[in-house]
Enzyme design. Sequence first.
Site, PDB file in Angstrom:
ATOM      1  N   GLU A   1       5.455   6.077   8.679  1.00  0.00           N
ATOM      2  CA  GLU A   1       4.766   7.352   8.477  1.00  0.00           C
ATOM      3  C   GLU A   1       5.730   8.523   8.331  1.00  0.00           C
ATOM      4  OE1 GLU A   1       4.375   5.371  11.099  1.00  0.00           O
ATOM      5  OE2 GLU A   1       2.304   4.637  11.088  1.00  0.00           O
TER       6      GLU A   1
ATOM      7  N   GLU B   1       0.841  -1.203   0.000  1.00  0.00           N
ATOM      8  CA  GLU B   1       0.000   0.000   0.000  1.00  0.00           C
ATOM      9  C   GLU B   1       0.869   1.243   0.000  1.00  0.00           C
ATOM     10  OE1 GLU B   1      -3.243  -0.234   2.850  1.00  0.00           O
ATOM     11  OE2 GLU B   1      -3.174   1.927   3.188  1.00  0.00           O
TER      12      GLU B   1
ATOM     13  N   TRP C   1      -8.823  10.047  15.881  1.00  0.00           N
ATOM     14  CA  TRP C   1      -7.360  10.202  15.861  1.00  0.00           C
ATOM     15  C   TRP C   1      -6.845  11.334  14.967  1.00  0.00           C
ATOM     16  CZ3 TRP C   1      -4.985   9.621  11.076  1.00  0.00           C
ATOM     17  CH2 TRP C   1      -5.736   8.961  10.096  1.00  0.00           C
TER      18      TRP C   1
ATOM     19  N   GLU D   1      -2.814  10.649   2.936  1.00  0.00           N
ATOM     20  CA  GLU D   1      -4.035  10.965   3.688  1.00  0.00           C
ATOM     21  C   GLU D   1      -3.967  12.428   4.103  1.00  0.00           C
ATOM     22  OE1 GLU D   1      -5.571   6.880   5.728  1.00  0.00           O
ATOM     23  OE2 GLU D   1      -4.056   7.993   6.835  1.00  0.00           O
TER      24      GLU D   1
ATOM     25  N   ASP E   1       3.920   1.167   9.343  1.00  0.00           N
ATOM     26  CA  ASP E   1       4.773   1.833  10.347  1.00  0.00           C
ATOM     27  C   ASP E   1       5.882   2.649   9.698  1.00  0.00           C
ATOM     28  OD1 ASP E   1       3.255   0.612  12.313  1.00  0.00           O
ATOM     29  OD2 ASP E   1       4.641  -1.083  12.540  1.00  0.00           O
TER      30      ASP E   1
ATOM     31  N   GLY F   1      -4.458  14.432  17.187  1.00  0.00           N
ATOM     32  CA  GLY F   1      -4.502  13.119  17.813  1.00  0.00           C
ATOM     33  C   GLY F   1      -5.865  12.753  18.382  1.00  0.00           C
TER      34      GLY F   1
ATOM     35  N   ASP G   1       0.256   5.319   0.574  1.00  0.00           N
ATOM     36  CA  ASP G   1      -0.810   6.173   1.126  1.00  0.00           C
ATOM     37  C   ASP G   1      -0.534   7.657   1.129  1.00  0.00           C
ATOM     38  OD1 ASP G   1      -2.601   4.312   2.123  1.00  0.00           O
ATOM     39  OD2 ASP G   1      -1.531   4.107   4.019  1.00  0.00           O
TER      40      ASP G   1
END
Length: 294
Positions: free
Chosen positions: A134, A105, A199, A109, A132, A203, A107
Site C-alpha cells: 500500500e 491486481e 475501516w 481506491e 501488502d 481506520g 488498485d
Amino acid sequence: MAAACVNDALIVIIVALFLIPLPSSVVGGNFNQDVEITWGDGRGKILNNGKLLTLSLDRASGSGFQSKNQYLYGKIDMQIKLVPRNSAGTVTAYYLRSDGTSWDEIDFEFLGNLSGDPYLVHTNVYTQGKGDREQQFYLWFDPTTNFHTYSILWNPAHIVFYVDGRPIREFKNLEGVGVPYPKNQPMKLYSSLWNADDWATRGGLVKTDWSQAPFTASFRNLKINGCVWSDGVSSCNSSSNSSENNNSWLSQQLDSSSQRKLKWVQNNYMIYNYCSDITRFPQGLPLECTLRNN
Ligand SMILES: *[C@@H]1O[C@H](CO)[C@@H](O)[C@H](O)[C@H]1NC(C)=O
Ligand SMILES: *[C@@H]1O[C@H](CO)[C@@H](O)[C@H](O)[C@H]1NC(C)=O
Ligand SMILES: *[C@@H]1O[C@H](CO)[C@@H](O)[C@H](O)[C@H]1NC(C)=O
Ligand SMILES: *[C@@H]1O[C@H](CO)[C@@H](O)[C@H](O)[C@H]1NC(C)=O
C-alpha cells in the site's frame, strides 16, 4: 452550379466523417461500448448516450461496473468526480484485476471523509494473489467539485499511477531480481462504490452517515488504450496494428520531468508507504523496497 456541387461533396464528406466507426481505443468515452454495469440493482447508470456513468450507494447496496474486454497491458484514463460533502465511510474503487486464486491486481481506491476533511487515495499492487504494497496519498485539490483524470499505465516495464497526468506511484518490473510482476494474466477494469465504514475513514472511527444517502460518484471520458486479450491472442500482436492504434504507451517510460513530478507528490502528499513501515515487516522490508525507491 460548380460551387453547389463542391458544397454537396463537402456535406457528403462531413456526414461520412461522423458515420465512420472508429476503434473504441481511439474514440474513448463511450461507456455503452466499453463497460457493463454488473451490480447494484439500478444504482449504476449509463447516461447521455454513454458519455456519463454514475454509481450510487445507499444503505441497501452499492453498485459497480466492469470492462467488457480483458487486457494484457494497457493505459487507462478515466475522469471521476468523487462523492461530495460527507462521504465518510464510502469507498470508490477503480482497479484492474485478473481472475483466479493467484490473481494480479492494480488498485486505486478513494476513501471518503467528513465534509472539509481530505479524501485519501489508497493504491496497491497484487502479484500472484499477494498484495501488502500500500501507498496512500492526499490530493492537491478537492476531488469532489470537478472531474479529474486518474490513469493506470501497465506495460512490460512498469506500472504507473497518475492523477491529472502527474505520476504519483511507480512499480517497476524487477522480475530480473526476483520480484513477481504481472505479465501473464489478462485483467479487466472494475469500478465500484461501496460502504466500507469498518475501516475506510480514520481506520473505521468515522461511520457512514446514512441520512446523507444516496451517495453518488460520476465517471466520464473513459479511454482504454489496451492490448485486448481474447482466446490467448493479444490485439497488440495483430497485423492491423500501427495505422489506427498508437501503442507508444507500451514502451512509455518516466522522463526526467515526470520523475520530478513523482518526487514532488511523494515528498508533499504521500502519507503512507509500505516500504517505510519497518515495524510492519520485522523480518525485513519486501525485496522491491530494498532495491530501489518503489
Ligand atoms: C480524513 O480526515 C482526517 C482528519 O484530517 C485525516 O486524518 C484522514 O487521513 C482523512 N482521510 C481518511 C480516509 O480517513
Ligand atoms: C506476440 O507474439 C509473439 C510470437 O507469437 C509472442 O512471443 C509475444 O509474447 C506476443 N506478444 C504479446 C504482447 O502478446
Ligand atoms: C504490433 O504492435 C506491437 C506493440 O507495439 C509490436 O510489438 C508488434 O511488432 C506489432 N505487430 C505488427 C505486425 O506490426
Ligand atoms: C502517440 O502517442 C504519444 C503519446 O500519447 C504521442 O506523443 C505521439 O505523438 C503519438 N504518435 C502518433 C503517431 O500519433
